[in-house]
Each structure stands twice: as C-alpha cells, then as structure tokens.
Design an enzyme around this catalytic site. Structure first.
Site, mmCIF file in Angstrom:
data_model
loop_
_atom_site.group_PDB
_atom_site.id
_atom_site.type_symbol
_atom_site.label_atom_id
_atom_site.label_comp_id
_atom_site.label_asym_id
_atom_site.label_seq_id
_atom_site.Cartn_x
_atom_site.Cartn_y
_atom_site.Cartn_z
ATOM 1 N N GLU A 1 -6.152 3.393 11.152
ATOM 2 C CA GLU A 1 -5.971 4.782 11.228
ATOM 3 C C GLU A 1 -7.503 5.702 11.097
ATOM 4 O OE1 GLU A 1 -1.583 5.462 9.798
ATOM 5 O OE2 GLU A 1 -3.122 6.076 8.544
ATOM 6 N N ARG B 1 13.463 3.914 -0.110
ATOM 7 C CA ARG B 1 14.216 3.588 -1.639
ATOM 8 C C ARG B 1 14.043 4.660 -2.313
ATOM 9 N NH1 ARG B 1 9.034 3.651 -3.920
ATOM 10 N NH2 ARG B 1 7.487 2.533 -2.968
#
Length: 652
Positions: free
Chosen positions: A200, A292
C-alpha cells in the site's frame, strides 16, 4: 435460549467475558493450557477443561481440543475473545458443524475480511475509500518489486492475513525493499502460517481511527462512535481513546456510515471494527476490518454506557440489536492504555517472572481489565499484557488526569513494566493537545534520555537502605537500638553502589561518595514504610524476596539486591562481547557465522518471542568466536548465544 458459554481464550478477555456472561445468567466454561492451570480465568469460570501443553499451537489454537471441551461440559455456545482462533473462519465453521453457536460473525465474513487483499477489493466494489496499492493474485517477490515501482515510495508491506503490526514494514526506498519482503514474509509465516503480502502507498503521519459496528440477523446495523488508536509502537496500539480528539461530528457520521456499508457488504453479524487511516485533511481510507471484539472495546463501553459482550450474546441468540442508530449517545471521554510486562529502557523487550505484588489503583472513573493477580507468573508463552487500564471523565482532561494517577498508584513488583512510560505519554503536551499521529511515539520518544538506563538517586538509595536495614521483621524502627554505622553494597539494575549507613534512633543517614541523605522513619507496616523526607511525610511500598527488594515511592519504582555479604563477581556488561538472549523464545534466524567480522550494534540473531521478532545485537566490534545459536533452538533469557572477541582476544 443459550445456557452455557465456553470461552475459547485466556487472560483478561476470558475474565471479562465470564463477568458479563455470569451477570446474564449463563453458566461458563474456561479452557486452559497446562501453564495456565492456576490462572484467574480458570478460577472464575464455573467449569474448566485443560486442552493441552503451554505451547499455543497445542492448546489455545487446538480447535479439536476446544470443541471436545464443549462436548464434555455441555456448552452450547463458544465465545472466541480476541486473538488465537477469534478470526479463524475454519474454527467458526467447525463450531457451527458441531451444532454449537459461534458468538461472532459468519465464517464467510471472517474469511473475506481476514484477507487484506480480498477485503480491499470488496471495499472498492462497495464504494468504501481504500488506500492505493497492489493486491493482485500474484504476490511473488518479483511481482511486488515491480508493483512498488508504480506505487512509488514510501510504501507499506503488509501480511495479507495479518494484524497487530506483525508482518508489516515501512519501506522508504527501493534498496530496502527486497530485505523487508524477506523479513515481512518470515514474520507473517511465524504469526499466521501465511506469508502472502500486499503493498500500500504509505500515508505519512496519519491518524488511526476505527469505528465500532454491530449487525444482527435481521438486517440491522449501527456504529457506536469511533476510537482513536494513533499512538502506536511498531504498528501496535499503545493508547486508545474515544471519542477521537481529531474527528468532527461530520467526519464521524461519514466514517460511521462507510463502516456500516462495509459490514453490510460482507453479510456481517455481531461485533466488528472497521479501521481507517485519516490524513491531515481528514480524508479517510479503509485499512482493515477486525471480525471480533477489539482489545480497546472498553473505551466505547464507557462513553456509550453499553456492554458490548452482552450485545454479542443477544445477536448470537438471534435477537435484534437493542438500540437503533439515533438512540446511541456518546457521553464524556475515555482513554485506555495497555500495561505490559516489558522494559522500555531495553527496547521494550518482554519480561517474564513472578508477580510478587500486583495492586491496581482504585478510584472514580477507573476500570482495570486484567487476567492476573499477585503471585501469578508472567510466562514466555503468551502475550505479556498485564492489564488494560481505562479512565473515564466528563471531558478529555479529566480522563487524562485520572489515568495518570491510576498508573502512578498501581503497584507491580516482580517484573519490569511500561507503567511510567505510559504515564509520560498521557502527560505529554502533544498528546494533551490531541495532536498525536501514528508518528508521535517515534518523534517524541526516539531519543528521549528518560528511556535510557537511569541510575538510582541518593534519595532512592537512602530509602532502599532504610527498608533493607529494617529487614523483614515487624519491628517499628530503631528507637531502642544503639547508634550503628555499617557498610552496605547494593546491586541496582545498571550499577553496583557502596554505601555507608548510619542510623540512630529513628534517623538514618546514608553516604554515597560525596553525597549524603537523611531520612526519618515514621512507621512501618508489612509492605509499607512511612518516612519523613526533608520535613515531608512520604509513603513507600516495598516487597522483599530473598536478597531482592522492590520499592515504589517518589513516583518511581525500582529493585535492588543486597550483595553486602556476597563475594565480588565479574559481571557481563556493555562491551563484554557476550551476546545473550534478551528473553525466552525461539531462534528463527542466525545472520552470522564463526569468524565473521561484526560491528557494534550489528544484528547477529533474530529471536521470536511473544509473537514478535526481536533482533539480538553485538555490544562491541570484533570477530565472532563461539556461535552457540542455531535456527530453531528454544532459548532462555540470559542464555549465551555468541561470543564476539576483540582483536586482542582473537589474536591470542
């Protein structure tokens, strides 16, 4: 209705889930490794099952053993916590196939968001802003090197399956790329069993801001504000706060709606966190989605007044979300820090050992989430986090003051911690102004002299001598004893000092070279001294274990050893050439051979411990003589790995 919850985790998150589950009427089941047989989460659960030896691969990552524990105990649902198997789509699927309820999202959503490459593609298709980069199918070294030329530097290498900063490298030039690809792949393989990487474009000095989202089985999805996690070290979060001091109401709404869009695009259910990078102009870019409950969820709970574990259990039972978006209100400010057994003065190396005393501070607006207590052992097998320390206030300054006080008043004897380092971060002017970016720690503390080894002051030496002179008895002082003068030799962490100690009545005078200091003992109780120092009454906590004495006073904590009656011994110090393991761990790479010429500070061995790679370096220039480190070896802290000989030693 679900009735019995098995928590497939350990430590503070297991304790935290058990707390809410019990409050809601669930029976609870803990699982534990042989090393955790006496752990707090085991003690607090209604039932507990041993699932294997200390190594995580054979216990907390052993899905078959966890499912067998659920079968043995009759558990009908499993909460994975965070880490371990929490984002393992195969485990979520296996739980479902066993006829149990997984307290988390569907396996398809976990699998999609577990791949940085695939999730970025999905977010682009959903219209969520992403950082430009390369996430093609071909992730070979050659393809990554070619893609980097189009992206331009600086850039970020990231493990596609990664998280927590592992397998992540900032690359600032082409000359650094090949070696960083090698190291990132190695770390990703060690941590996740998958060495696939993406690239990136690096967003320089951004804010790391994440949105807490929740979705249910009925098509409802909401966001519960944001958390600012910009204060990081090696891409791992150190401080988290909510709300972000940088985010405006307009930006919060835009990011929240984008996060909900991301959750709905992958068919999400339950708790999730969408992480964004935000540049100085408040442009935001999708980073990843954690499928999560986050480590930092308490700050969201404190400003919303909601129990996110309770929400998870509601969704798992098929009930709708308890609040609509317009009903969610933010109140006050909360800041969380992670209290670790680690040594900031030695490169933040993890510490192991017995917690002789662990006493969290108490007070209004404070919350400690912990899985340890006094007497527990910090093991090399698991993450060395001792507690999450969270403070809430009506505003940010009030939360900061409470958190600083909480850190100062918390007692930890037995292992070195980052407690004072955390306190200094929260008190720092840049952090106080709300201007900390992801570059903050590197800029503010890179060459901070207070992180270097600090010798004890004459005042601290005097207090140490006072506590040692009293011994372990319950006597109230020396008021009835005749005046005496005695030598004392103390070994502190970075020095050995010789003192001359004179006490008469309640007074004690300590001399160290030309320095002198006088204290007066006011009273003594087990573990607590009250002294008068320059007319000011002070309290000092202490703990004695054999020759070792742990003390906390004057805003600092330290440890000394009484070696007055021990024979002199040579000590290995800076420049000795003795290269020792800095912690318990595994050797994953040896970069030199016997006979090699090395420079001071050169990395000789890569040690893997606490899920991170740690370089072990030469402390002087010379020739590698004896090389004892071998790739794959398990080593103990202080174990000799190599001997770097000086020119004179090599010649002889």
């Amino acid at each position: 209705m679900l009735k019995k919850l098995l928590i497939a985790n350990r430590g503070e998150i297991a304790v935290r889930v058990i707390r809410t589950a019990k409050a809601l009427g669930y029976r609870t089941v803990a699982v534990y490794s042989e090393a955790d047989a006496n752990a707090l989460h085991v003690e607090q659960a209604d039932e507990a099952v041993c699932i294997g030896p200390a190594q995580v691969a054979a216990s907390y990552l052993n899905a078959d053993a966890i499912l067998d524990a659920a079968r043995k105990t009759g558990a009908d649902c499993i909460h994975p916590g965070y880490g371990f198997l929490s984002e393992n789509s195969g485990f979520a699927k296996a739980v479902k196939q066993a006829g149990l309820t997984f307290v988390g999202p569907p396996e398809n959503a976990i699998e999609l968001m577990g791949s940085k490459r695939r999730s970025k593609i999905a977010m682009q298709e959903a219209g969520v802003p992403v950082v430009p980069g390369y996430e093609g199918n071909n992730a070979s070294d050659d393809e990554l090197i070619a893609a980097a030329q189009d992206i331009d530097y600086p850039l970020m290498l990231k493990a596609s399956a990664g998280g927590g900063g592992r397998g992540m490298r900032l690359v600032e030039s082409e000359s650094e790329l090949a070696n960083n690809i090698k190291r990132a792949r190695s770390e990703a393989k060690q941590a996740f069993g998958d060495d696939e990487l993406i690239i990136e474009k690096a967003v320089i000095e951004p804010r790391h801001v994440e949105i807490q989202v929740f979705a249910d089985h009925h098509g409802n999805a909401v966001y519960l504000g944001e958390r600012d996690c910009s204060v990081q070290r090696r891409h791992q979060k150190v401080v988290e706060e909510a709300p972000s001091p940088f985010v405006t109401p307009e930006l919060r709404k835009a990011m929240g709606e984008a996060a909900v869009k991301a959750a709905l695009a992958c068919g999400y259910e339950g708790a999730g966190t969408v992480e964004f990078l935000v540049d100085k102009d408040r442009n935001f870019y999708f980073l990843e989605m954690n499928t999560r409950l986050q480590v930092e969820h308490p700050v969201t709970e404190l400003i919303t007044g909601q129990d996110l574990v309770a929400w998870q259990l509601m969704v798992a039972e098929g009930r709708p979300l308890p609040l609509a978006q317009d009903d969610i209100q933010l109140n006050g400010h909360a800041i969380e820090v992670r209290l670790y057994a680690e040594d900031p003065a030695s490169g933040f190396t993890p510490q192991t050992g017995t917690l002789h005393q662990f006493t969290p501070a108490e007070g209004e607006g404070l919350r400690f989430d912990t899985g340890v207590r006094s007497g527990d052992v910090v093991s090399p097998h698991y993450d060395p986090m001792l507690a999450k320390v969270i403070a809430w206030g009506q505003n940010r300054d009030e939360a900061r003051r409470r958190l600083i006080r909480a850190l100062e008043d918390t007692t930890v004897f037995g292992v070195t911690t980052n407690r004072h380092f955390l306190s200094r971060i929260i008190a720092d002017d840049t952090f106080g102004a709300g201007e900390a970016t992801t570059a903050f720690l590197q800029q503010a503390f890179k060459n901070d002299p207070s992180l270097a080894p600090q010798p004890l002051t004459i005042r601290e030496l005097a207090l140490s001598a006072c506590a040692l002179s009293l011994g372990q008895s319950a006597q109230k002082g020396w008021s009835n004893a005749p005046a005496t003068v005695m030598p004392m030799k103390l070994e502190a962490r970075y020095e050995t000092v010789e003192l001359l100690v004179r006490h008469s009545g309640h007074k004690l005078l300590v001399a160290h070279g030309e320095e002198h200091y006088e204290l007066q003992l006011q009273s003594q109780e087990p573990g607590l001294l009250c002294i008068i120092d320059n007319g000011v009454r002070q309290r000092c906590q202490y703990y004695r274990s054999g020759d070792s004495l742990y003390l906390q006073a004057f805003g600092r904590s330290w440890c000394v050893r009484d070696i007055t009656h021990q024979p002199a011994q040579g000590a290995l110090g800076t420049g000795s050439g003795k290269v020792q393991a800095t912690m318990d761990g595994a050797i994953i790479d040896v970069l030199v051979a016997e006979g090699d010429q090395v420079e001071q500070g050169q990395t000789l061995v890569i040690l893997e411990a606490m899920k991170m790679e740690h370089p072990v370096k030469a402390d002087r220039r010379g020739t590698v003589g004896q090389l004892l480190a071998r790739k794959g070896d398990q080593v103990k802290r202080g174990q000799l790995l190599a001997d770097v000989q000086s020119t004179e030693e090599a010649a002889s």
